[in-house]
Design a protein around this motif. Structure first.
Motif, PDB file in Angstrom:
ATOM      1  N   PHE A  74       0.834  -1.204   0.000  1.00 59.79           N
ATOM      2  CA  PHE A  74       0.000   0.000   0.000  1.00 59.79           C
ATOM      3  C   PHE A  74       0.867   1.252   0.000  1.00 59.79           C
ATOM      4  CE2 PHE A  74      -2.774  -3.331   1.430  1.00 59.79           C
ATOM      5  CZ  PHE A  74      -3.875  -3.120   0.600  1.00 59.79           C
ATOM      6  N   ASP A  75       1.283   1.611  -1.167  1.00 58.88           N
ATOM      7  CA  ASP A  75       2.251   2.684  -1.317  1.00 58.88           C
ATOM      8  C   ASP A  75       1.762   3.638  -2.403  1.00 58.88           C
ATOM      9  OD1 ASP A  75       4.365   4.254  -2.080  1.00 58.88           O
ATOM     10  OD2 ASP A  75       5.660   2.614  -2.700  1.00 58.88           O
ATOM     11  N   TRP A  76       1.304   4.806  -1.985  1.00 62.76           N
ATOM     12  CA  TRP A  76       0.749   5.751  -2.952  1.00 62.76           C
ATOM     13  C   TRP A  76       1.826   6.521  -3.699  1.00 62.76           C
ATOM     14  CZ3 TRP A  76      -4.216   6.165  -4.607  1.00 62.76           C
ATOM     15  CH2 TRP A  76      -5.158   5.390  -3.921  1.00 62.76           C
ATOM     16  N   MET A 126      10.138   0.639   1.194  1.00 64.53           N
ATOM     17  CA  MET A 126      11.097   0.878   0.125  1.00 64.53           C
ATOM     18  C   MET A 126      11.949   2.127   0.386  1.00 64.53           C
ATOM     19  SD  MET A 126       9.652   0.406  -3.583  1.00 64.53           S
ATOM     20  CE  MET A 126      10.007   1.615  -4.813  1.00 64.53           C
ATOM     21  N   GLY A 127      11.304   3.185   0.880  1.00 66.98           N
ATOM     22  CA  GLY A 127      12.036   4.431   1.112  1.00 66.98           C
ATOM     23  C   GLY A 127      13.093   4.279   2.190  1.00 66.98           C
ATOM     24  N   ARG A 128      12.703   3.664   3.305  1.00 60.56           N
ATOM     25  CA  ARG A 128      13.610   3.586   4.461  1.00 60.56           C
ATOM     26  C   ARG A 128      14.606   2.438   4.387  1.00 60.56           C
ATOM     27  NH1 ARG A 128       8.948   5.426   5.307  1.00 60.56           N
ATOM     28  NH2 ARG A 128       8.584   7.288   6.582  1.00 60.56           N
ATOM     29  N   LEU A 150      15.272   0.512   1.315  1.00 61.39           N
ATOM     30  CA  LEU A 150      15.919   0.263   0.017  1.00 61.39           C
ATOM     31  C   LEU A 150      16.535   1.527  -0.578  1.00 61.39           C
ATOM     32  CD1 LEU A 150      13.371  -2.182  -1.690  1.00 61.39           C
ATOM     33  CD2 LEU A 150      15.294  -2.734  -0.228  1.00 61.39           C
ATOM     34  N   HIS A 151      15.701   2.536  -0.864  1.00 58.59           N
ATOM     35  CA  HIS A 151      16.262   3.769  -1.427  1.00 58.59           C
ATOM     36  C   HIS A 151      17.333   4.326  -0.493  1.00 58.59           C
ATOM     37  CE1 HIS A 151      13.516   3.926  -4.638  1.00 58.59           C
ATOM     38  NE2 HIS A 151      12.502   4.503  -4.037  1.00 58.59           N
ATOM     39  N   THR A 152      17.020   4.267   0.795  1.00 62.72           N
ATOM     40  CA  THR A 152      18.043   4.670   1.771  1.00 62.72           C
ATOM     41  C   THR A 152      18.289   3.487   2.704  1.00 62.72           C
ATOM     42  OG1 THR A 152      16.271   5.707   3.074  1.00 62.72           O
ATOM     43  CG2 THR A 152      17.680   7.181   1.813  1.00 62.72           C
ATOM     44  N   VAL A 162       9.465  -4.535  -3.203  1.00 62.44           N
ATOM     45  CA  VAL A 162       9.988  -3.623  -4.221  1.00 62.44           C
ATOM     46  C   VAL A 162       8.862  -3.331  -5.213  1.00 62.44           C
ATOM     47  CG1 VAL A 162      11.920  -3.162  -5.764  1.00 62.44           C
ATOM     48  CG2 VAL A 162      12.146  -4.881  -3.984  1.00 62.44           C
ATOM     49  N   LYS A 163       8.459  -2.049  -5.257  1.00 66.80           N
ATOM     50  CA  LYS A 163       7.293  -1.734  -6.071  1.00 66.80           C
ATOM     51  C   LYS A 163       7.665  -0.917  -7.293  1.00 66.80           C
ATOM     52  CE  LYS A 163       6.564  -0.696  -2.119  1.00 66.80           C
ATOM     53  NZ  LYS A 163       6.330  -0.183  -0.776  1.00 66.80           N
ATOM     54  N   ASN A 164       8.846  -1.183  -7.768  1.00 70.00           N
ATOM     55  CA  ASN A 164       9.316  -0.478  -8.955  1.00 70.00           C
ATOM     56  C   ASN A 164      10.238  -1.417  -9.728  1.00 70.00           C
ATOM     57  OD1 ASN A 164      11.747   1.134 -10.138  1.00 70.00           O
ATOM     58  ND2 ASN A 164      10.033   2.552 -10.126  1.00 70.00           N
ATOM     59  N   GLN A 165       9.920  -1.633 -10.987  1.00 68.50           N
ATOM     60  CA  GLN A 165      10.643  -2.640 -11.768  1.00 68.50           C
ATOM     61  C   GLN A 165      12.131  -2.311 -11.906  1.00 68.50           C
ATOM     62  OE1 GLN A 165       9.873  -5.680 -12.881  1.00 68.50           O
ATOM     63  NE2 GLN A 165      11.967  -5.810 -13.699  1.00 68.50           N
TER      64      GLN A 165
HETATM   65  C1  LIG Z   1       8.235   6.943  -2.565  1.00 67.33           C
HETATM   66  C2  LIG Z   1       8.488   5.474  -2.272  1.00 67.33           C
HETATM   67  C3  LIG Z   1       9.900   5.268  -1.870  1.00 67.33           C
HETATM   68  C4  LIG Z   1       7.595   5.065  -1.092  1.00 67.33           C
HETATM   69  O1  LIG Z   1       7.722   3.674  -0.844  1.00 67.33           O
HETATM   70  P1  LIG Z   1       7.517   3.045   0.631  1.00 67.33           P
HETATM   71  O2  LIG Z   1       8.675   3.527   1.449  1.00 67.33           O
HETATM   72  O3  LIG Z   1       6.229   3.525   1.128  1.00 67.33           O
HETATM   73  O4  LIG Z   1       7.566   1.575   0.486  1.00 67.33           O
HETATM   74  C5  LIG Z   1       8.136   4.620  -3.504  1.00 67.33           C
HETATM   75  O5  LIG Z   1       6.802   4.737  -3.745  1.00 67.33           O
HETATM   76  C6  LIG Z   1       8.866   5.019  -4.758  1.00 67.33           C
HETATM   77  O6  LIG Z   1      10.033   4.818  -4.898  1.00 67.33           O
HETATM   78  N1  LIG Z   1       8.102   5.567  -5.717  1.00 67.33           N
HETATM   79  C7  LIG Z   1       8.557   6.062  -6.983  1.00 67.33           C
HETATM   80  C8  LIG Z   1       8.689   4.994  -7.993  1.00 67.33           C
HETATM   81  C9  LIG Z   1       7.483   4.504  -8.729  1.00 67.33           C
HETATM   82  O7  LIG Z   1       6.495   5.179  -8.977  1.00 67.33           O
HETATM   83  O8  LIG Z   1       7.611   3.375  -9.138  1.00 67.33           O
END
Ligand SMILES: CC(C)(COP(=O)(O)O)[C@@H](O)C(=O)NCCC(=O)O
Ligand SMILES: [Mn+2]
Length: 925
Positions: A694-696, A878-880, A882-884, A900-903
């Protein structure tokens, strides 16, 4: 009216009220200022214009009654304890205090006036009760151990041409900076006295224009030594700002991490109208060892005469299109097109600046102004580079920092100076530049106020931000920050009308290469450098004194929060596109969150323009705002939303998802309770991963939400949970928890759970995991955002969610009571913080940020305090995770959980696919 009350002259900071109250006892969260709102006699809140009256132009000084002294002081007049006198740390209202830190300092040079001013942070709403409980629970006596209070605030940087000093005076007047507070609302419209106000200033103009300041603003200038100011400004920046110094070679900017313990000695070259060369050996320990009269003033002066340019920027801009070979005599001109290789000079090396003009029978009109400007620029930059190098050599110094407004972030100037230093030192010395290059003197003057309190600030306590307006200083817009929301919006609207071309993304040029003696064609100039680029360099520095380095980081010195390196142009382009495509959906949500009114639409529009402009700027120069990572881009988006007063764009979505998830929580808990320990742990981890869908902020997920209800999607996600996950350390984690034939089970003392999204993510994922840890005797601290970001749950919202969940679960109820999260329990806990319950506590702390990612060098004091006894960190989302922090190492065990919600990220990071999961367990390092 109250705010007309006089300030006491010469009131020292530590003078007490009735002899009892010592200012040393006033810590930031106990001092409250109420100057934000001015009311008329009917109690109506006055607008800014009404309060200001027609005062935007500085008048001639007149009679007035307001007094203040040169010292930054707290105005204690009218101080009163607010609320309960019996309380241990009662709030003290200082009704007449506008700002407790010195607020304005100037550097008035021959060509430019530089202003540094400080404004206090607006109060942001925080849950006072929750903070109090946490303080008691974590045994925090005093968040801020300083001997006097430092409130959060912002340092602003503004410049004016000295020849337009009246604009500067008007600016100071319109912002009321000469009166001890940036916000004019704290002052009466009758024109308070500034007779005794003293403002610190440095530079020759501090002498030259002293009378003018007195006449126009009624203030006296206290002169500060220029060299002293330059050095203290440079030392401060190099110690306190993370991405301050950088190298610039062949169009490539690279930030240099300066170890504040290994800063001295260095050579400081300040290129203003003239040039000062200073050997710096420590704080306040320096010597002006050399200088040259051929500096920025020479470039501008000669350039003006020779090209008829009206301004320095215009002259610099001309050089972008210049070809100096028509003017300079090159080695090749003398040697018939050949190199003079015996002494290492290529044919393209300048043998004599302007030398070609001697032999040509031409008049000044026969030369292109562009070529003249470039020849001049090269002549002066090389000369400064060479003299600097010779001085570095003289004292055996390897590092040379260049500052001063001559540079203006101009790539070609920096390349030329770097080339000279590199060339003459044969690569032994390094030229470095400072992002706040032009403000060293003004900053130094600012720091010369006694008790400004900034001496021992740490790098992480300054956060650079770019509120709208900040990137567009110069010209008629004196920027940062544009006063109020309306101003900001109309400026964005005007800006777009005038300059649509700069809001469009401009592809970045690959860095050019130059040969020995190079720069035949300037590598950093060309079509990609916009004319206003030189003005877009520094943002507003936010001072957040309560930020700390997360104590559980294994090695903060090598910690890098960002996983994705955006200096890779392909990556930058990809994420740029993702964020641009997400924009219209975000604007719709933001506007809807504010009731969809016309005002909200206008703000939404302005936000989109502002954020697009920032993105375009960053595409063109990724390092424009310091080292750029994906986390910064995501944070910038949130900051921009806040700039246009969208405080929680996903508010209703979050509420809806919380309610739906809380409704099914009892069933889930029952199902879990029917399992044995081991399957339960697996189901719990699966649950966290599944609910992270559930990630907007993810485009793919948002598309998915159209296909079913929250519960349907949650079920679908859980059904798809198949092990092994793409990163699957579950068995190691399980062994750590339950033990094995060889290992004993481990009971964690305190776990920090960094929670992510609202709704199913926190309610059906992280809360059940927290409950399991509590059941096993582990204290749990839920760590949530201080400010909203996308659909992330905040620390303000969490207690209510926990209270709701606790209605269905004894474990959660007992722990929440013990942690002071339930309202009834909050009252008890203040009396007996520790012994109020037998259960291990469940607590909530804020993380200090308002972004989907987290930079663990800048966390809240309460999180830092909570980390003290923690032996497990769980990072979720993902933000906390993976990205960081994907590569972050901790002193304690760490569990990183995310879907991981981004290919692209899945492919890059885990060689997998969208919706793959990560369960990474790393024992303490
Ligand atoms: C902003 C997010 C890091 C939030 O992810 P979350 O930490 O909620 O799992 C993630 O939704 C993201 O990387 N979004 C941009 C990429 C995309 O639209 O695929
Ligand atoms: Mn999130």
């Amino acid at each position: 009216m109250d705010s007309l009350r006089e300030r006491e002259d010469h009131q020292e900071l530590n003078i007490g009220i009735d002899g009892n109250l010592n200012i040393d006892n006033l810590v930031d969260d106990k001092v409250k200022f109420n100057f934000d709102i001015e009311k008329d006699s009917n109690g109506t809140v006055l607008g800014r214009e009404e309060q200001l009256g027609d005062k935007d132009m500085a008048p001639m000084a007149g009679n007035s009654i307001h007094r203040s002294s040169s010292r930054p002081q707290l105005d204690l007049s009218g101080a009163a304890i607010q609320g309960n006198f019996e309380e241990k740390d009662p709030t003290i209202l200082l009704p007449n205090q506008s700002d407790d830190i010195s607020h304005l300092a100037l550097d008035i040079g021959g060509s430019l006036i530089k202003l540094v001013y400080f404004s206090r942070h607006e109060n942001h709403p925080f849950n006072d009760r929750r903070r109090k409980i946490i303080k008691a629970r974590l045994g925090i006596i005093n968040f801020n151990r300083r001997s006097f209070p430092i409130l959060g605030g912002r340092l602003h940087f503004v410049k004016f041409e000295t020849s337009k000093i009246n604009e500067c005076l008007d600016f100071i007047y319109s912002k009321q900076l000469h009166r001890g507070g940036m916000d004019s609302r704290s002052w009466q419209s009758e024109g308070p006295n500034t007779e005794n106000t003293v403002i610190k200033a440095t530079g020759g103009g501090a002498y030259k224009f002293a009378d003018l300041f007195k006449e126009r603003l009624g203030i006296s200038i206290e002169k500060e030594d220029e060299m002293n100011c330059l050095v203290s400004g440079a030392n401060f920046l190099l110690k306190a700002i993370r991405h301050e110094a950088f190298t610039h070679m062949e169009g490539r900017k690279e930030f240099v991490q300066i170890d504040s313990n290994d800063l001295f000695p260095y050579l400081l070259v300040n290129i203003g109208s003239g040039v000062s060369i200073i050997k710096v050996d420590g704080d306040g320990v320096f010597e002006r060892v050399s200088g040259t009269n051929v500096g920025g003033g020479t470039y501008w002066g000669l350039g003006k005469l020779l090209t008829k340019c009206k301004s320095f920027d215009e002259l610099l801009e001309l050089s972008q299109r210049g070809d100096n070979r028509t003017i300079d005599m090159l080695v090749g001109d003398i040697y018939g097109g050949m190199d003079y290789s015996k002494i290492g000079l290529s044919a393209s090396t300048i043998a004599s600046s302007f030398g070609k003009t001697i032999s040509e029978n031409k008049e000044i009109e026969d030369y292109r102004p562009e070529d003249i400007s470039l020849s001049l620029l090269r002549m002066i930059s090389y000369n400064i580079g060479q003299i600097s190098y010779l001085n570095a050599l003289r004292f055996g110094l390897k590092r040379i920092f260049f500052g001063g407004f001559f540079i203006r972030g101009h790539a070609y100037t920096m390349d030329t100076i770097s080339f000279a230093v590199h060339f003459w030192s044969k690569g032994q010395a390094q030229a470095m530049f400072l992002r706040h290059e032009g403000f060293l003197g003004a900053l130094g003057a600012f720091l010369s106020y006694e008790k400004h309190g900034l001496d021992d600030l740490m790098v992480h306590q300054f956060v650079e931000r770019f509120p709208m307006g900040a990137p567009y200083i110069g010209g008629n817009v004196h920027g940062p920050p544009l006063g109020d929301l309306n101003e900001k919006i109309s400026w964005m609207e005007k800006f777009v009308l005038k300059g649509t071309e700069i809001t469009a993304p401009v592809p970045m040029l690959p860095p050019g290469t130059t040969g020995l003696g190079g720069f035949e064609v300037p590598s950093s100039k060309g079509d990609s450098l916009r004319p206003d680029a030189s003005k877009l360099n520094v943002g507003v520095l936010h001072l957040v004194p309560s930020l700390e380095v997360f104590p559980l980081l294994a090695d903060p010195k090598i910690y890098e929060p960002n996983t994705i390196d955006l200096s890779d142009h392909g990556e930058l382009e990809y994420w740029f596109t993702v964020l641009s495509e997400h924009m219209s959906d975000l604007v719709d949500k933001a506007v809807a969150s504010e009731g969809g009114t016309d005002d909200a639409k206008r703000r939404g529009d302005a936000f989109a323009r502002a954020f697009s402009a920032h993105l375009a700027r960053l595409m063109e120069e990724p390092a424009a705002y310091g080292k750029l990572g994906l986390a910064n881009l995501l944070e910038l988006r949130e900051e921009c939303l806040r700039e246009f007063h969208f405080h929680d764009a996903y508010r209703s979505i979050k509420q809806r998802e919380n309610e739906a998830s809380l409704a099914v929580l009892p069933d889930l808990l029952m199902e879990l309770d029917g399992m044995n320990e081991e399957s339960r742990l697996l189901t719990l981890i699966e649950g966290v991963l599944a609910a992270n869908i559930f990630d907007w902020g993810s485009r793919a997920c948002v598309d998915l939400y159209h296909k079913g209800t929250i519960i349907e999607i949650y079920r679908m996600s859980r059904d798809k949970m198949q092990r092994p996950w793409r990163v699957d350390d579950f068995d190691i984690f399980k062994e750590r928890m339950f033990g094995s034939a060889e290992k004993k089970p481990h009971k964690y003392k305190r776990a920090l759970l960094f929670v992510d999204n609202s709704g199913a993510d926190v309610v059906l994922g992280m809360l059940p995991l927290a409950r399991e840890l509590l059941r096993r005797g582990t204290e749990v601290v839920l760590v949530a955002n201080s400010l909203p970001a996308l659909n992330d749950v905040t620390a303000m919202e969490l207690p209510e969610i926990v209270a709701e969940a606790a209605k269905h679960c004894d474990i959660l109820r007992g722990a929440a009571e013990a942690g002071g999260l339930l309202v009834d329990a909050m009252i008890n806990i203040q009396d007996s913080p520790r012994e109020s319950s037998l259960s291990v506590p469940l607590m909530v702390v804020e993380n200090g940020c308002g972004s989907p990612c987290i930079d663990l060098r800048q966390v809240s004091s309460e999180l830092a305090a909570a980390a003290k006894d923690a032996d497990l960190v769980v990072l979720e989302g993902m933000g906390r995770a993976l990205h960081t922090n994907f590569n972050a190492k901790f002193k304690c065990d760490a569990l990183k959980l995310a879907m991981v919600k981004n290919q692209r990220l899945a492919a890059k990071l885990i060689n997998g696919n969208i919706y793959d999961c990560v369960c990474r367990f790393e024992p303490a390092s």
